[in-house]
Design an enzyme around this catalytic site. Structure first.
Site, short mmCIF file in Angstrom:
data_model
loop_
_atom_site.label_atom_id
_atom_site.label_comp_id
_atom_site.label_asym_id
_atom_site.label_seq_id
_atom_site.Cartn_x
_atom_site.Cartn_y
_atom_site.Cartn_z
N ARG A 324 -2.52 -2.24 34.61
CA ARG A 324 -3.97 -2.33 34.43
C ARG A 324 -4.32 -3.31 33.31
O ARG A 324 -5.35 -3.98 33.37
CB ARG A 324 -4.59 -0.96 34.16
CG ARG A 324 -6.10 -0.96 34.25
CD ARG A 324 -6.68 0.43 34.24
NE ARG A 324 -6.62 1.11 35.52
CZ ARG A 324 -7.60 1.14 36.41
NH1 ARG A 324 -8.74 0.51 36.16
NH2 ARG A 324 -7.47 1.78 37.54
N GLU A 725 -14.76 5.21 31.67
CA GLU A 725 -13.92 4.30 30.90
C GLU A 725 -14.54 2.95 30.57
O GLU A 725 -14.37 2.44 29.45
CB GLU A 725 -12.60 4.09 31.65
CG GLU A 725 -11.73 5.32 31.71
CD GLU A 725 -10.49 5.09 32.58
OE1 GLU A 725 -9.39 5.11 32.04
OE2 GLU A 725 -10.66 4.90 33.80
#
Length: 778
Positions: A324, A725
């Site tokens: 990620r 997030e």
């Protein structure tokens, strides 16, 4: 808590949906009625756990004597690795995470043995009496060392696009540098805790403060040598998780379960804060080295990034974390020619784990640092360089091959630039900095583009179970967990809207593995997307049955059947929802259903390093302004303006709360929250006394949060977008504003390095570098 000034403004917008329900446990939280695991009444014969911790970072265990531990008053049981009845490995994905160490240790704090005693005090005091002899080995403690020694927990992965070498060679300008970004302690208010209660059939029930009850269930069964069905895990709520309870909470459930079944009594394992900070993983440190080629305008032509994550001694979730980070090394910017390599560095420290953003922040800050440096090199405002490189028509494909299908980013950035009065403030700051030798202001507008979906495809699934009772009340269980983010509230809203009934009719239960099996973790900002869609699927099944019944019973067309405003419309006839439900029950209509959802369209070919790892992107931008004392490096964040993309918001109140909290947590990561280890691999920031999280005093006096409400172009739940997030990375705007203030010392002729986190000491040394540069040039 200090009283906020009058000009503290948060734009708590109302949507067209009218008044929105507050968090389902809000009143319980503030009145102390919310029951967390440590609030549960203790059983009369309950035991408490403490573990004996390794004092060496990398060593063989030569001998271990636990006689004094066993003899300590209150101690009931002591176990070592050989006492575990099933498997000793409790890894979430791969292998290597041991419940108790065997003949060697890999980090300071690793559990070697466990004690069960009549009190936590007795257990804690007993473990100190162990006599352990080690044969030490050389330890690897930094990601740079792991790269130099080629020590990795997993193979390296590389993403490439275009012809990087040719583009770099022909670029008019290049920059080559590196940056070290430290990690972050989760510092949830409720620490790691589990209680295990054995049952009459040889199984066990575990009450876990976990983001992933299904994984706790699986691993408890593994260490006990039982079928998974003999383990029940329940999670009502957590006092914060932030990723720290995604994989590593399972260790506590496993340890408590082994001792509970072994001793035939309830066992609680609650880590005191210092043990928690020593024994559980953090956000990964990253060492990022980069070379970027660009033209006179500041347009990026080529980029080469080497990203080394400090994974710790085992893989844990590091493969996904580093992936990620790589997927977000572009952030909001088009990289026509790129090579991005991610290294999974092995170090003899505790295995680092998930943290809000899951690697994404380490890629985003790299992208923003590169923009700041290019802006200094070409003599332009960093915002203009950002807008030039931003994804837009004709520049809309990521290095991993996913196409950006909408124009949210350019529109959102432009809107925030105008609403925050960025240009006028920039001119005012330039004038201020010219007048003041000892105070400098900085300003930065930074965007974020954050991919929504688990990058492990199989995790993109959700389940739910919906019951309608004869009085018209509705009960829902789903696989998501509540850690304060409001997931239960949103799912209840979704169910109420789907049925067409009053929100107050809907009750959401604790997350239990016997209600929804094999659930994915509540992580990756996908909780509402997955579980909300699963709940909607269950509701639609029940509504179809009700419609079929109405058509048969009343002789109407299906188009004449509808439920809205708590009323059931049956052609010309209307009745209350409870009346209709009771009638349906009397006519033997099933009023219960499971629901399931799997995210469509996603898939990443790891071998080709191309694909679509994300269903969609959440976007946002923040403008932060700071003022810095050049003599000390002390600073204050004076104003923050945020515009964040949430799609068609399900609950604007909850979304704004998540944006506020995420921003402050991101700001804390990059300003005050400094993790430190000594030369032996011992963490020195191991308590609230020496690790500083943000407080109310750190919240900017002027703090404006607005929602960029445009329906999601993808078919997410009610066209909303994930919010948990992405806003954390808006805190990077504070770091960039500090970097801007530091560069102002030398009139932005040079971009001085700034550590992350940018503590006052780091800011002082960055400004010193700027002064040294200016003096060398004069």
């Amino acid at each position: 808590m200090r009283k906020l000034p009058q000009d503290f403004s948060v734009d708590r917008q109302r949507t067209k949906k009218g008044n929105l329900p507050m968090h389902e446990s809000a009143v319980k939280h503030v009145t102390g009625q919310a029951v967390y695991i440590d609030d549960m009444p203790e059983w009369p014969n309950e035991l408490h756990v403490a573990t004996g911790k390794a004092t060496q970072a990398h060593a063989d265990i030569v001998s271990i004597n636990l006689d004094k531990v066993r003899a300590y008053p209150g101690v009931v049981d002591v176990i070592v690795q050989s006492d575990i009845p099933g498997e000793v490995d409790v890894s979430p994905v791969l292998s290597g995470d041991l419940l108790l160490a065997g003949n060697f240790v890999h980090y300071i704090g690793q559990a070697i043995f466990a004690v069960a005693a009549t009190s936590l005090r007795a257990a804690k005091q007993a473990v100190e009496l162990a006599e352990i002899v080690y044969q030490t080995r050389e330890a690897t403690l930094l990601p740079q060392q792991s790269l130099a020694r080629q020590e990795f927990v997993l193979p390296t992965h590389t993403i490439q696009s275009g012809d990087v070498k040719s583009a770099m060679a022909s670029a008019p300008h290049t920059i080559r540098s590196d940056m070290y970004i430290k990690g972050q302690e989760h510092f949830y208010l409720e620490g790691q805790i589990s209680v295990a209660v054995p049952n009459e059939d040889g199984g066990v029930q575990v009450f876990a403060s976990s983001q992933h009850p299904a994984e706790v269930q699986k691993l408890v069964a593994r260490v006990l040598g039982l079928p998974v069905a003999q383990v029940l895990v329940e999670t009502r709520r957590m006092g914060g998780g932030f990723g720290g309870k995604e994989s590593q909470a399972a260790v506590l459930g496993c340890m408590a379960a082994v001792l509970a079944v072994r001793n035939r009594c309830p066992v609680k394992y609650r880590m005191p804060r210092q043990d928690d900070m020593v024994q559980t993983g953090k956000r990964h440190d990253f060492w990022n080295a980069y070379q970027v080629g660009f033209n006179e305008a500041g347009e990026i032509l080529a980029a080469e990034y080497d990203m080394v994550g400090k994974c710790g001694c085992t893989a844990d979730l590091s493969d996904g974390v580093v992936d990620r980070a790589m997927f977000h090394a572009d952030n909001a910017y088009y990289l026509p020619n790129a090579r991005i390599s991610g290294y999974r560095g092995k170090t003899h420290t505790v295995s680092n784990t998930a943290f809000r953003g899951f690697g994404g922040p380490k890629g985003v800050i790299l992208a923003e640092n590169v923009i700041e440096e290019i802006a200094c090199a070409v003599g332009k405002d960093a915002l203009d360089v950002r807008k030039l490189n931003c994804y837009q028509a004709g520049k809309d494909t990521t290095p991993y091959g996913q196409k950006i299908n909408d124009d949210v980013l350019p529109t959102l950035i432009e809107a925030l630039e105008i609403s925050s009065d960025y240009r006028a403030r920039r001119h005012a700051i330039q004038a201020f900095n010219k007048r003041n030798a000892f105070l400098k202001k900085g300003l930065a507008l930074t965007p974020v583009k954050f991919g929504i979906s688990f990058t492990s495809k199989h995790l993109n699934q959700g389940g739910a179970l919906v019951h309608v009772y004869t009085d018209g009340s509705v009960h829902i269980s789903h696989g998501g967990t509540e850690m304060g983010q409001g997931l239960f509230t949103k799912v209840a809203q979704i169910v109420a809207k789907a049925f067409g009934i009053d929100y107050q009719r809907v009750n959401v239960s604790a997350t239990r593995t016997d209600k929804v099996p094999n659930a994915s973790p509540t992580a990756a900002s996908a909780g509402t997307d997955l579980n909300g869609m699963a709940a909607l699927d269950a509701v639609q099944t029940i509504k179809t049955r009700l419609c079929d019944f109405a058509v048969e019973h009343y002789g109407i067309e299906s188009s004449d059947f509808a439920i809205s405003d708590d009323l059931v419309h049956l052609g010309a006839e209307t009745m209350s929802f409870p009346e209709f439900i009771k009638l349906a029950y009397m006519n033997r209509v099933s009023l219960s259903s499971t629901g399931f959802y799997k995210t469509p369209k996603i898939g990443y070919d790891r071998k080709a390093a191309k694909g679509r790892p994300f269903l969609y992107y959440s976007n946002g931008a923040a403008v932060s302004e700071v003022i810095v004392d050049t003599l000390t490096g002390e600073y204050k964040v004076t104003q923050v303006d945020i515009l964040h993309d949430v799609g068609d918001s399900i609950n604007a109140e909850l979304d704004i709360g998540q944006i506020e909290g995420a921003f402050v947590q991101g700001m804390g990561w990059l300003t005050s929250e400094e993790l430190s280890w000594d030369e032996k691999g011992r963490i020195t920031t191991n308590s609230p006394a020496n690790y500083k999280i943000p407080t109310s005093a750190d919240v900017p006096e002027k703090f404006t949060v607005r929602l960029f409400e445009r329906a999601n172009s993808e078919e997410s739940i009610y066209r909303s977008k994930a919010v948990g997030e992405p806003p954390l990375m808006l805190g990077i705007s504070v770091w960039c504003a500090l970097k801007d203030a530091c560069a102002s010392v030398c009139n932005h002729q040079y971009s001085p390095p700034l550590a992350a986190p940018a503590t006052p000491e780091a800011v002082f040394y960055s400004m010193k570098a700027a002064r040294d540069y200016q003096e060398a040039r004069s």
